[in-house]
Write a protein that holds these residues in place. Structure first.
Motif, PDB file in Angstrom:
ATOM      1  N   ALA A  87     -37.632 -11.634  -4.959  1.00  0.00           N
ATOM      2  CA  ALA A  87     -38.607 -11.356  -6.029  1.00  0.00           C
ATOM      3  C   ALA A  87     -38.507 -10.122  -6.897  1.00  0.00           C
ATOM      4  O   ALA A  87     -38.785 -10.262  -8.003  1.00  0.00           O
ATOM      5  CB  ALA A  87     -39.657 -11.451  -5.419  1.00  0.00           C
ATOM      6  N   ARG A  88     -37.566  -9.195  -6.138  1.00  0.00           N
ATOM      7  CA  ARG A  88     -37.409  -7.861  -6.788  1.00  0.00           C
ATOM      8  C   ARG A  88     -36.077  -7.886  -7.203  1.00  0.00           C
ATOM      9  O   ARG A  88     -35.205  -6.780  -7.336  1.00  0.00           O
ATOM     10  CB  ARG A  88     -37.937  -6.742  -6.158  1.00  0.00           C
ATOM     11  CG  ARG A  88     -39.434  -6.618  -5.885  1.00  0.00           C
ATOM     12  CD  ARG A  88     -39.843  -5.585  -4.842  1.00  0.00           C
ATOM     13  NE  ARG A  88     -39.595  -4.286  -5.294  1.00  0.00           N
ATOM     14  CZ  ARG A  88     -40.267  -3.501  -6.056  1.00  0.00           C
ATOM     15  NH1 ARG A  88     -41.605  -4.052  -6.084  1.00  0.00           N
ATOM     16  NH2 ARG A  88     -40.063  -2.167  -6.292  1.00  0.00           N
TER      17      ARG A  88
ATOM     18  N   LEU B 341     -49.421  -7.349  -0.411  1.00  0.00           N
ATOM     19  CA  LEU B 341     -49.125  -7.307  -1.796  1.00  0.00           C
ATOM     20  C   LEU B 341     -47.532  -7.000  -1.918  1.00  0.00           C
ATOM     21  O   LEU B 341     -47.506  -5.900  -1.726  1.00  0.00           O
ATOM     22  CB  LEU B 341     -49.910  -6.773  -2.725  1.00  0.00           C
ATOM     23  CG  LEU B 341     -51.096  -7.443  -3.041  1.00  0.00           C
ATOM     24  CD1 LEU B 341     -52.055  -6.720  -4.022  1.00  0.00           C
ATOM     25  CD2 LEU B 341     -50.969  -8.908  -3.623  1.00  0.00           C
ATOM     26  N   SER B 342     -46.651  -7.867  -2.407  1.00  0.00           N
ATOM     27  CA  SER B 342     -45.441  -7.473  -2.506  1.00  0.00           C
ATOM     28  C   SER B 342     -44.463  -8.282  -3.726  1.00  0.00           C
ATOM     29  O   SER B 342     -45.185  -9.185  -4.239  1.00  0.00           O
ATOM     30  CB  SER B 342     -44.573  -7.411  -1.238  1.00  0.00           C
ATOM     31  OG  SER B 342     -44.252  -8.757  -0.899  1.00  0.00           O
ATOM     32  N   GLY B 343     -43.413  -7.860  -3.710  1.00  0.00           N
ATOM     33  CA  GLY B 343     -42.656  -8.593  -4.925  1.00  0.00           C
ATOM     34  C   GLY B 343     -42.674  -8.131  -6.229  1.00  0.00           C
ATOM     35  O   GLY B 343     -42.690  -6.757  -6.249  1.00  0.00           O
ATOM     36  N   ASN B 344     -42.655  -8.928  -7.043  1.00  0.00           N
ATOM     37  CA  ASN B 344     -42.662  -8.409  -8.539  1.00  0.00           C
ATOM     38  C   ASN B 344     -43.740  -8.086  -9.175  1.00  0.00           C
ATOM     39  O   ASN B 344     -44.545  -8.895  -9.986  1.00  0.00           O
ATOM     40  CB  ASN B 344     -41.996  -9.774  -9.445  1.00  0.00           C
ATOM     41  CG  ASN B 344     -41.532  -9.349 -10.743  1.00  0.00           C
ATOM     42  OD1 ASN B 344     -41.433  -8.119 -11.005  1.00  0.00           O
ATOM     43  ND2 ASN B 344     -41.033 -10.157 -11.553  1.00  0.00           N
ATOM     44  N   GLN B 384     -45.849 -16.600  -3.722  1.00  0.00           N
ATOM     45  CA  GLN B 384     -45.709 -17.384  -2.444  1.00  0.00           C
ATOM     46  C   GLN B 384     -46.696 -16.764  -1.441  1.00  0.00           C
ATOM     47  O   GLN B 384     -46.564 -15.535  -1.009  1.00  0.00           O
ATOM     48  CB  GLN B 384     -44.211 -17.166  -1.935  1.00  0.00           C
ATOM     49  CG  GLN B 384     -44.056 -17.760  -0.728  1.00  0.00           C
ATOM     50  CD  GLN B 384     -42.705 -17.062  -0.089  1.00  0.00           C
ATOM     51  OE1 GLN B 384     -42.070 -16.320  -0.350  1.00  0.00           O
ATOM     52  NE2 GLN B 384     -42.146 -18.018   0.705  1.00  0.00           N
ATOM     53  N   ILE B 420     -46.276 -12.848  -2.118  1.00  0.00           N
ATOM     54  CA  ILE B 420     -45.094 -12.479  -2.796  1.00  0.00           C
ATOM     55  C   ILE B 420     -45.150 -12.708  -4.197  1.00  0.00           C
ATOM     56  O   ILE B 420     -45.297 -14.256  -4.238  1.00  0.00           O
ATOM     57  CB  ILE B 420     -43.752 -12.770  -2.238  1.00  0.00           C
ATOM     58  CG1 ILE B 420     -43.761 -12.182  -0.447  1.00  0.00           C
ATOM     59  CG2 ILE B 420     -42.689 -12.285  -2.883  1.00  0.00           C
ATOM     60  CD1 ILE B 420     -42.521 -12.641   0.046  1.00  0.00           C
ATOM     61  N   VAL B 421     -45.348 -11.989  -5.020  1.00  0.00           N
ATOM     62  CA  VAL B 421     -45.437 -12.340  -6.487  1.00  0.00           C
ATOM     63  C   VAL B 421     -43.877 -12.440  -7.062  1.00  0.00           C
ATOM     64  O   VAL B 421     -43.151 -11.803  -6.760  1.00  0.00           O
ATOM     65  CB  VAL B 421     -46.251 -11.327  -7.281  1.00  0.00           C
ATOM     66  CG1 VAL B 421     -46.289 -12.009  -8.847  1.00  0.00           C
ATOM     67  CG2 VAL B 421     -47.631 -11.339  -6.696  1.00  0.00           C
ATOM     68  N   MET B 422     -43.735 -13.568  -7.624  1.00  0.00           N
ATOM     69  CA  MET B 422     -42.038 -13.689  -8.336  1.00  0.00           C
ATOM     70  C   MET B 422     -42.410 -13.971  -9.802  1.00  0.00           C
ATOM     71  O   MET B 422     -43.239 -14.373 -10.401  1.00  0.00           O
ATOM     72  CB  MET B 422     -41.475 -14.780  -7.627  1.00  0.00           C
ATOM     73  CG  MET B 422     -41.363 -14.655  -6.120  1.00  0.00           C
ATOM     74  SD  MET B 422     -40.007 -15.681  -5.494  1.00  0.00           S
ATOM     75  CE  MET B 422     -40.800 -15.788  -3.708  1.00  0.00           C
TER      76      MET B 422
END
Ligand SMILES: Cc1cc2nc3c(=O)[nH]c(=O)nc-3n(C[C@H](O)[C@H](O)[C@H](O)COP(=O)(O)O)c2cc1C
Ligand code: SF4
Ligand code: FES
Lengths: 157, 521
Positions: A87-88, B341-344, B384, B420-422
């Motif tokens: 995602a990153r 909280l993670s990702g984009n 997700q 997870i934010v995408m």
């Protein structure tokens, strides 16, 4: 990072664990931590120590991703392939990493200098993409800075 | 002497905390300042790491994010006396991200020195244990029942039932096992707990042991967490030396000891029976249930196996009573959960809250909003929830509350609380491929649908990605998902369909033939 393998040191590692209940995985863990891999000449010793067949020992070794059966490269780079890092935008970075090291995920370069190992989540997902270079964890690795990180931490070329 | 806190947390260290600590030590020496550096856990506000706190007149003043190169400037700004500086955050507990949380499990993480048992006790540690040492096991289990606590490892099984069954099992030996395998991507709450407040895990295990009548415990820690390994090892040794583990603990006549075992990079070893096999030194294959671990667990003995967060949740439950804990939450999801909280996302970190907040609210109120990602692009596409076997939500699903039952209705699960934010660079097809591929890689091999089906699924997804027989492959994938769901022994094969089907459902455009043709042109 890892010690050069020798039989006597390995025996000492095994002996330290003989008293453990169900200690085969823990012993293999310690061997992998010490030498980076499990030398196959140890299978008979391990089989004797933990009262099972050599096939049984091999079965356990082959089950776990961490238990390698070949000596490791001089520099081991672990790269997180999981979704938090994806995602990153880890994808581009991973491509640059492979190109830079001239080898592929899961492969050791022919000259034995570098090896890229895939791992799935290092618990550092909020600040990914993440790679581990010879036991040191790096966060926020991008296609721009990955070369620098490798150059700074690896002796090979 | 001035106390300075620099986290030893993995995330902090990956961002340069060790170098910051060294630089502070060096410059303090040069400036003839008498300082003591305490390596604490992280408060979980990761965009502020490395977060340096200085104790000034008994209050802690925070600065962050500090890089090695900023340290000289901090000295110039007289940070040792709380001086002004662009990185000055002030009192970290007043920052809304933290102030708005309900920290029961994480109340000491960031605050205390995780290496120091006296600091743990000074901040209320072992209060629950002292109560439990003189309480009847039944009463402990009653508190768990009142609390409504359900397993935080993923399956959400009522914890008191597991305690009761292990207690009722008759045997000469029983075990407590702490599942510290935390394999789900997007999760790090166990890790932060192990690194930031390890004694609380030991206390939770001890409470469990008292409830079920066990004398020995094992922690199964994943190998990817070397810092947690060091901190937990220290905690166990210190607890033994100070009489909080071992024989006749604090003169109570009770015995309990804990062993730390480190895994070997297998995801499926997070599944409870695979974990037990691994602890026994075997291949980490899944066992058929029944018999359940509560009857025949580790070495064939009755075993109470819990996730790290379930175990630490028991501590406030015994401290303040199950009813108080059970007042928090939503529906049948009681208490708090440390969401990750993670990702984009702009503000990734650990957010402990009662169940029931919606996914949208947690992203808006904590993550910095849907429009803001870590690299400034405005492009949230999907979220997700619950690791690699988790549900992929589109933007339309985000008003669902974080509650076990809601997610079940949706066709997913909260799992271990990873979010997870995408962004739009994430591809639904690639993610569906990843789900099958991951299942193939981690399958323990016991059942055919999982072992073989996952490979076929990955192959079909490869074909779809390259635009081959898309419609036919989608029909086959749906059938395969059905077979895997119906016939797999454990949840690895059993719910690999969750990510796959949710992606197909929520992002149908990406799986359409037309779309593929369009993209290829
Ligand atoms: C493939 C798979 C992986 C799992 N991984 C974990 C894990 O890493 N940590 C964990 O606590 N539970 C994991 N679980 C759930 C455990 O089987 C078990 O339900 C849980 O540890 C029980 O503890 P709890 O009641 O406290 O949740 C996993 C389950 C499956 C099927
Ligand atoms: S579903 Fe997969 S991981 Fe689970 S028991 Fe079957 S083969 Fe093993
Ligand atoms: S997903 Fe890469 S560290 Fe967690």
């Amino acid at each position: 990072m890892f010690k050069e393998y020798d039989f006597d040191t390995a025996l000492k590692v095994i002996e330290k664990n003989t008293h453990l209940r169900g200690g085969l995985v823990e012993t293999l863990r310690n061997l992998a931590d010490t030498f980076g891999y499990i030398n196959e000449e140890l299978y008979p010793v391990l089989a004797d120590t933990f009262s099972q067949s050599e096939a049984g020992v091999l079965g356990v070794v082959s089950f776990y991703h961490d238990f390698k059966t070949k000596p490791r490269a001089k520099n081991v780079i672990k790269v997180c392939m999981a979704e938090g890092c994806y995602a990153r935008k880890s994808k581009n970075m991973i491509k640059v990493l492979c190109d830079t090291l001239e080898t592929d995920i899961g492969e050791k370069r022919e000259d034995g200098e570098f090896e890229i190992e895939e791992v799935f989540c290092l618990g550092n997902c909020a600040v990914g993409p993440n790679i581990v270079v010879n036991d040191k964890l790096y966060a926020e690795v991008t296609s721009d800075n990955v070369k620098n990180i490798i150059n700074k931490n690896c002796k090979g070329k | 002497m001035i106390k300075i806190y620099v986290p030893l947390d993995t995330t902090s260290v990956s961002l340069g905390a060790d170098e910051v600590a060294e630089e502070i030590t060096l410059l303090a020496k040069q400036n003839n300042q008498d300082i003591q550096i305490v390596r604490n856990g992280s408060w979980g506000l990761f965009w502020l790491e490395t977060l340096v706190e200085v104790e000034v007149n008994g209050k802690r003043i925070a600065y962050g994010p500090v890089k090695e190169k900023d340290v000289a400037g901090l000295f110039d700004a007289d940070f040792l006396n709380g001086g002004e500086h662009p990185l000055r955050v002030g009192d970290i507990t007043k920052v809304p991200y933290l102030a708005k949380q309900t920290r029961l499990c994480f109340k000491r993480v960031g605050l205390v020195d995780p290496m120091d048992i006296d600091d743990y006790i000074k901040h209320g540690g072992f209060t629950a244990l002292k109560k439990a040492l003189v309480a009847a096991p039944e009463s402990l289990i009653k508190e768990m029942e009142h609390s409504g606590l359900r397993g935080r490892g993923g399956a959400a099984f009522p914890s008191y039932l597991k305690l009761q069954a292990t207690k009722d099992a008759v045997d000469d030996e029983k075990f407590v096992v702490c599942n510290f395998d935390e394999g789900d991507s997007g999760t790090f709450s166990d890790r932060m707990m192990g690194e930031g407040d390890p004694f609380m895990i030991l206390e939770g295990m001890f409470l469990t042991a008292l409830a079920v009548g066990a004398n020995e415990g094992y922690i199964y820690l994943r190998s990817e967490y070397p810092i947690a390994r060091k901190v937990l090892n220290n905690a166990i040794n210190v607890a033994r030396k100070t009489g909080w583990l071992g024989k006749n603990i604090q003169n109570s006549g009770k015995n309990f000891d804990i062993h730390l075992r480190v895994g070997a990079g297998s995801y499926v070893c997070g599944e409870e029976t695979a974990l037990l096999n691994s602890l026994e030194g075997k291949r980490g294959t899944v066992r058929v249930k029944p018999p359940f671990p509560v009857h025949k667990g580790l070495f064939g003995k009755p075993t109470a196996l819990f996730n790290v967060i379930s175990l630490v949740s028991m501590v406030p439950i015994i401290e303040d009573g199950g009813k108080a804990y059970g007042k928090l939450g939503y529906g049948r999801s009681r208490g708090t959960c440390p969401f990750q909280l993670s990702g984009n996302i702009k503000y990734g970190g650990l957010v402990e809250l009662p169940f029931g907040i919606t996914v949208r609210d947690i992203i808006d109120d904590f993550g910095g909003g849907l429009e803001f990602s870590f690299d400034g692009a405005r492009d949230v596409k999907l979220v997700q929830i619950g690791g690699p076997l988790g549900y992929h939500m589109s933007k339309n699903d985000l008003d669902n509350p974080l509650d076990y039952e809601h997610f079940k209705t949706l066709g997913g699960h909260i799992g271990h609380g990873g979010i997870i934010v995408m962004g739009h660079d994430a591809s639904a097809k690639e993610l569906a491929h990843f789900a099958f591929d991951f299942c193939a890689l981690e399958s323990c091999g016991t059942c055919t649908p999982c072992r073989i089906g996952s490979r076929r699924g990955a192959e079909m997804m490869e074909q779809i990605i390259s635009g081959e027989s898309v419609n036919e492959n989608i029909i086959l994938i749906k059938e395969l998902c059905d077979t895997m769901t119906q016939t797999s022994l454990c949840a690895l094969g059993g719910i690999t369909a969750v990510p796959v089907l949710s992606l197909i459902k929520n992002f149908p455009n990406e799986f359409e033939d037309r779309y593929n043709k369009y993209v290829r042109r």
